[in-house]
Design a protein around this motif. Structure first.
Motif, short mmCIF file in Angstrom:
data_model
loop_
_atom_site.label_atom_id
_atom_site.label_comp_id
_atom_site.label_asym_id
_atom_site.label_seq_id
_atom_site.Cartn_x
_atom_site.Cartn_y
_atom_site.Cartn_z
N ASN A 1 0.81 -1.23 0.06
CA ASN A 1 0.07 -0.03 0.02
C ASN A 1 0.97 1.25 -0.02
OD1 ASN A 1 0.99 -0.64 2.62
ND2 ASN A 1 -0.76 0.70 3.45
N VAL A 2 2.00 1.21 -0.71
CA VAL A 2 3.02 2.39 -0.98
C VAL A 2 2.19 3.41 -1.86
CG1 VAL A 2 4.86 3.47 -1.49
CG2 VAL A 2 4.84 1.35 -0.19
N ALA B 1 17.50 2.11 -12.26
CA ALA B 1 17.32 2.77 -10.77
C ALA B 1 16.19 3.46 -10.58
CB ALA B 1 18.67 3.26 -10.39
N TYR B 2 15.94 4.15 -11.54
CA TYR B 2 14.65 5.20 -11.09
C TYR B 2 13.30 4.02 -11.27
CZ TYR B 2 10.54 7.93 -11.91
OH TYR B 2 9.13 8.58 -11.89
N PHE B 3 13.28 3.12 -12.25
CA PHE B 3 12.19 2.41 -12.49
C PHE B 3 12.05 1.45 -11.24
CE2 PHE B 3 10.00 -1.33 -14.44
CZ PHE B 3 8.73 -0.40 -14.86
N GLN B 4 13.38 0.89 -10.71
CA GLN B 4 13.26 0.11 -9.58
C GLN B 4 12.56 0.62 -8.31
OE1 GLN B 4 13.56 -3.71 -8.50
NE2 GLN B 4 15.48 -3.55 -9.71
N GLU B 5 12.97 1.86 -8.10
CA GLU B 5 12.66 2.54 -6.88
C GLU B 5 11.15 3.14 -7.10
OE1 GLU B 5 15.68 5.41 -6.64
OE2 GLU B 5 17.31 4.04 -6.24
N ALA B 6 10.78 3.61 -7.97
CA ALA B 6 9.57 3.90 -8.33
C ALA B 6 8.36 3.00 -8.47
CB ALA B 6 9.43 4.92 -9.75
N GLY B 7 8.86 1.94 -8.72
CA GLY B 7 8.11 0.59 -8.75
C GLY B 7 7.62 0.09 -7.53
N ARG B 8 8.00 0.52 -6.36
CA ARG B 8 7.75 0.24 -5.01
C ARG B 8 6.32 0.75 -4.55
NH1 ARG B 8 13.51 0.28 -4.58
NH2 ARG B 8 13.89 -2.02 -4.87
N ALA B 9 5.79 1.78 -5.50
CA ALA B 9 4.50 2.35 -5.16
C ALA B 9 3.46 1.54 -5.80
CB ALA B 9 4.35 3.70 -5.71
N GLY B 10 2.28 1.48 -5.28
CA GLY B 10 1.06 0.97 -5.72
C GLY B 10 1.27 -0.46 -6.14
N ARG B 11 1.85 -1.56 -5.44
CA ARG B 11 2.05 -2.76 -5.78
C ARG B 11 0.51 -3.52 -5.26
NH1 ARG B 11 8.10 -4.85 -4.48
NH2 ARG B 11 9.04 -3.73 -5.99
N ASP B 12 -0.31 -3.14 -4.54
CA ASP B 12 -1.64 -3.52 -4.42
C ASP B 12 -2.70 -3.40 -5.59
OD1 ASP B 12 -1.98 -0.79 -4.08
OD2 ASP B 12 -2.60 -0.85 -2.33
#
Length: 222
Positions: free
Chosen positions: A163-164, A178-189
């Motif tokens: 729920n980030v 690196a950006y895509f990896q870090e940004a991708g931690r949002a909205g995993r639900d």
């Protein structure tokens, strides 16, 4: 029955110098040649995919690639002379869970100090902390005792909180991967979330200087 290599892009990204043991994983195939290998990663260009296959000695590899598009995640870039003011405003206007990424430990500490001074619940995470300190910060964030995590890219692999709602970048990451990896931690639900990167002219100048310092000129490469 199966050898799984998670975050397999690290073999290519770090195996050549920072973590040479990553490139030794393929030796396991000599011990168990019949055991299949599954290599997983969320960020691998075609070149990195080829390197992973070579380093893991997978001559008959079958590549299964999901689309990079995530419909629920909005990517934003904003010019800001005073980035910390905007970050404070964004964190203050919501009660949702988020991450603020910085490139240096110094910036992590300063951003966190400013957030705490403005009444925002946050923790910090960087490579200079002890394992116990990092573990406690992670537990506090996962339990939402601390709502916002201010971190370097040390806060990365294995971080999976569904729920980030936002990922903010105080500094510009070193690479698109690196950006895509870090940004991708949002909205995993799969619910709506956003990633917002702040930049100004000083950031662009710094990136150009880092590039010159990090990589030799083509004529110097043998």
């Amino acid at each position: 029955s199966l050898l799984v290599v998670d975050e397999a892009h690290c073999i290519s990204e770090w195996g050549h110098d920072f973590r040479p043991a990553f490139r030794q994983i393929s030796k396991l195939r000599q011990l168990q040649p019949e055991v299949p290998i599954l290599a997983l990663t969320a960020t691998a260009t075609k070149q990195v995919q080829s390197d992973i296959i070579a380093q893991l000695a997978m001559p008959k590899a079958v590549v299964l690639e999901a689309p990079f598009i995530r419909e629920n995640l909005q990517y934003l870039v904003r010019h800001a002379e005073n980035k910390i003011t905007e970050i404070i405003a964004l964190c203050a206007q919501t009660n949702e869970v988020g991450i603020v990424y910085c490139q240096t430990r110094k910036n992590v500490k300063e951003v966190a100090r400013q957030l705490v001074a403005n009444g925002i619940s946050c923790g910090i995470y960087h490579g200079g902390m002890t394992a116990i300190e990092r573990s406690q910060m992670l537990k506090d964030w996962l339990s939402e005792k601390r709502r916002v995590m201010v971190a370097t890219n040390a806060f990365g692999m294995g971080i999976d909180k569904p729920n980030v709602r936002f990922v903010l970048h105080y500094d510009v990451p070193a690479s698109p991967e690196a950006y895509f990896q870090e940004a991708g931690r949002a909205g995993r639900d799969a619910a709506a979330a956003y990633a917002l990167l702040f930049f100004n002219e000083a950031d662009l100048k710094g990136l150009a200087e880092q590039h010159i310092q990090r990589f030799p000129a083509p004529e110097r490469v043998l």
